[in-house]
Scaffold this motif. Structure first.
Motif, PDB file in Angstrom:
ATOM      1  N   LEU A 107       0.815  -1.208   0.000  1.00  0.00           N
ATOM      2  CA  LEU A 107       0.000   0.000   0.000  1.00  0.00           C
ATOM      3  C   LEU A 107       0.852   1.263   0.000  1.00  0.00           C
ATOM      4  CD1 LEU A 107      -2.213  -2.076   0.525  1.00  0.00           C
ATOM      5  CD2 LEU A 107      -3.249  -0.486   2.141  1.00  0.00           C
ATOM      6  N   ASP A 108       2.075   1.173   0.496  1.00  0.00           N
ATOM      7  CA  ASP A 108       3.002   2.301   0.401  1.00  0.00           C
ATOM      8  C   ASP A 108       3.664   2.340  -0.969  1.00  0.00           C
ATOM      9  OD1 ASP A 108       2.635   3.274   3.043  1.00  0.00           O
ATOM     10  OD2 ASP A 108       3.989   1.744   3.808  1.00  0.00           O
ATOM     11  N   ILE A 117       2.428   1.334  -3.785  1.00  0.00           N
ATOM     12  CA  ILE A 117       1.368   1.703  -4.736  1.00  0.00           C
ATOM     13  C   ILE A 117       1.527   0.918  -6.032  1.00  0.00           C
ATOM     14  CG2 ILE A 117       0.063   3.528  -5.854  1.00  0.00           C
ATOM     15  CD1 ILE A 117       1.513   5.509  -3.972  1.00  0.00           C
ATOM     16  N   HIS A 118       2.507   1.299  -6.859  1.00  0.00           N
ATOM     17  CA  HIS A 118       2.739   0.602  -8.124  1.00  0.00           C
ATOM     18  C   HIS A 118       4.190   0.141  -8.165  1.00  0.00           C
ATOM     19  CE1 HIS A 118      -1.113   2.186  -9.121  1.00  0.00           C
ATOM     20  NE2 HIS A 118      -0.689   3.420  -9.296  1.00  0.00           N
ATOM     21  N   TYR A 176      -9.195  -4.610  -2.115  1.00  0.00           N
ATOM     22  CA  TYR A 176      -8.095  -4.015  -2.866  1.00  0.00           C
ATOM     23  C   TYR A 176      -7.925  -4.794  -4.163  1.00  0.00           C
ATOM     24  CZ  TYR A 176      -3.745  -1.301  -3.161  1.00  0.00           C
ATOM     25  OH  TYR A 176      -2.763  -0.411  -3.523  1.00  0.00           O
ATOM     26  N   ARG A 217      -4.272   5.197  -7.443  1.00  0.00           N
ATOM     27  CA  ARG A 217      -3.914   5.119  -6.029  1.00  0.00           C
ATOM     28  C   ARG A 217      -5.123   5.255  -5.109  1.00  0.00           C
ATOM     29  NH1 ARG A 217       0.416   8.897  -2.652  1.00  0.00           N
ATOM     30  NH2 ARG A 217       0.096   7.869  -0.642  1.00  0.00           N
ATOM     31  N   SER A 218      -5.920   6.306  -5.292  1.00  0.00           N
ATOM     32  CA  SER A 218      -7.037   6.533  -4.379  1.00  0.00           C
ATOM     33  C   SER A 218      -8.152   5.521  -4.573  1.00  0.00           C
ATOM     34  CB  SER A 218      -7.591   7.951  -4.569  1.00  0.00           C
ATOM     35  OG  SER A 218      -8.075   8.130  -5.883  1.00  0.00           O
ATOM     36  N   SER A 253      -3.446  -1.323  -7.318  1.00  0.00           N
ATOM     37  CA  SER A 253      -1.997  -1.315  -7.531  1.00  0.00           C
ATOM     38  C   SER A 253      -1.669  -2.024  -8.834  1.00  0.00           C
ATOM     39  CB  SER A 253      -1.254  -2.013  -6.387  1.00  0.00           C
ATOM     40  OG  SER A 253      -1.139  -1.181  -5.255  1.00  0.00           O
TER      41      SER A 253
END
Length: 526
Positions: free
Chosen positions: A126-127, A129-130, A243, A271-272, A276
């Protein structure tokens, strides 16, 4: 005397490597690790000179260049510390020990391997992201992918989409039953790209309506909290939204066919929405991946590469600190550098090694996969209806029949269409057909002898669709083909059915508006 000798020796070494007058401070000695703070002469040398000296220091100490790392002091241009790891503790691979956080949220970091000091290699997804995953053939990139998937498929609030048109999911077959969608050919992979684009606004709207500024684990649960309700009052009870991890394996093939910036908008907007991307490829060069797309993939796992290719995956400051995946090439399988938000920056230049799934001949990986697929079947979250509906609108049967396609079952055959219509198409049932017909006196039927064959009519339709989409907003509607029906030699109902077929094959993408489709350029032959 010993201290003086050591000091003289240090000075001699520093002079040899071009760092004369550098002061070395309190040396910290640990098992297989020596940390040496340094202070360069003011106005003479900078930390950039230290980075350039790493190969010479390694030569003087007779260790590989990857054994020397430099951690710069962020508050000084001439201070930092050397970290020397003389023995390669990663030579013996560590077999995958099992899931790190079984049954927990995807918000808990994923354990993928070990650093050279024995600490866990953790990816906080989650940090991150991609994520860009890069490595040459034989570098262990696939093993790293399996480690991520083995871990994430044990979590309780994430759905996985995998596209692998290059090898039809060859390396992932044992894990595919645990994935929500596995797109294993080019049409399905192209449809998945379009689907990810489509689900982002739908997911963002749902999160907004339920008072989430961004995805969080609570969003994956049934919405029983009035603070996260779309109802006027009280809890709404809406199903949660897990997710979404969209993995594009050997992405170079898709990038060639769909364009080098196909992931740019997705990465910037996802992201929001709780999405990912993982883009995996052997070489993320500027010829294959646009600069904008690379900038939109903030995290990277870099396995062994050739030459200067590491510069496509790792930041310059990490390379300056001693990271050198080119030294591994394909001779150190599984060796990797991880750069990601949520990971201590001091670890960026530290080599790690991903877990090993065992010798192929022994079937260890298959047993691991079977354990994950079967044991956690009741743990994994099902795809939410909002994401599923958005994906179905653009991908059609490539999404709704995804399980059968991934399992190798034959796809539903396209209907055998007669040259003349027999029924009114469903989407035209409410239309006044006569309103679009020319006046009766000009409606002269074409001689049967001049009517194009079905194959020729389909080729003409394809040309017309491409032409109309190229001069407009990238979409084409059934009604836009009206002026060309005579040339095609078919009526509107036939055209409508054919465009549906093209959509189901992944050559067009439905837009959600009846009879309107978006062109997928490369897959449509442009």
């Amino acid at each position: 005397a010993t201290e003086s000798t050591g000091s003289d020796s240090d000075k001699g070494l520093l002079e040899k490597v071009g760092l004369a007058r550098t002061k070395l401070k309190d040396v910290k000695v640990e098992p297989n690790r020596v940390t040496v703070p340094y202070e360069l002469p003011a106005g003479e040398l900078t930390n950039d000179d230290v980075a350039k000296a790493i190969p010479r220091i390694a030569s003087a100490l007779d260790v590989p260049t990857t054994a020397i790392r430099v951690m710069h002091d962020p508050d000084s241009a001439r201070k930092g510390q050397f970290v020397i790891v003389p023995e390669d503790m990663l030579k013996t691979p560590t077999v995958w020990p099992g899931p790190f956080a079984p049954g927990e949220s995807v918000a808990v970091p994923l354990r993928l391997g070990v650093y050279d000091d024995g600490s866990d290699l953790l990816l906080p997804l989650l940090d991150a992201i991609h994520l860009l995953v890069m490595g040459m053939t034989g570098s262990g990139k696939t093993e790293g992918a399996l480690d991520i998937l083995l871990e994430i498929l044990t979590r309780n609030d994430v759905a996985v989409w995998l596209a692998d048109a290059a090898k039809a999911g060859q390396d992932f077959q044992p894990l595919i039953p645990a994935m929500d969608w596995a797109a294993l050919d080019t049409p399905a992979a192209g449809a998945m790209v379009a689907a990810v684009q489509a689900v982002i606004p739908a997911r963002t709207a749902w999160l907004r309506d339920h008072s989430y500024r961004a995805w969080e684990p609570a969003a994956a649960q049934t919405q029983t909290n009035p603070a996260h309700s779309c109802a006027a009052s009280g809890a709404c009870g809406c199903p949660g939204m897990p997710y979404l991890l969209a993995w594009f394996e050997e992405a170079a093939k898709l990038l060639r066919e769909l364009g080098d910036d196909v992931f740019t908008g997705i990465a910037q907007e996802a992201r929001s929405a709780g999405v990912s991307l993982v883009v995996s490829m052997q070489r993320a060069s500027g010829y294959q991946l646009s600069t904008d797309t690379r900038a939109s993939l903030p995290a990277a796992m870099c396995f062994g590469v050739k030459g200067d290719d590491a510069g496509f995956a790792l930041p310059e400051e990490v390379l300056d600190a001693g990271a050198n995946p080119a030294a591994w090439g394909n001779k150190r399988k599984g060796y990797v550098y991880l750069v990601s938000a949520g990971v201590e920056e001091d670890l960026y230049a530290n080599p790690a090694r991903t877990f090993w799934t065992g010798p192929p001949a022994e079937g260890t990986y298959e047993r691991m996969a079977r354990y994950v697929v079967e044991h956690f079947a009741n743990v994994r979250a099902e795809l939410d209806p909002v994401t599923a509906a958005a994906a179905e609108r653009v991908a059609g049967q490539l999404f709704t029949h995804r399980a059968a396609r991934a399992a190798g079952a034959p796809a539903a055959p396209a209907p055998q269409l007669a040259d003349e219509p027999e029924l009114v198409d469903g989407e035209d049932a409410d239309l006044d057909v006569s309103a679009e017909l020319p006046p009766a006196e000009t409606n002269v039927p074409l001689p049967v002898v001049d009517k194009p064959s079905t194959e020729a009519a389909r080729e003409l339709l394809d040309e017309m669709v491409q032409m109309l989409a190229s001069v407009g907003p990238g979409t084409v509607a059934v009604k836009d083909l009206g002026p060309y029906l005579e040339k095609i030699g078919r009526d509107r109902s036939w055209v409508s059915r054919e465009m549906k077929r093209l959509s189901e094959e992944g050559r067009l993408a439905a837009t959600g508006e009846a009879g309107v489709y978006r062109l997928i350029p490369a897959l449509a032959g442009v």
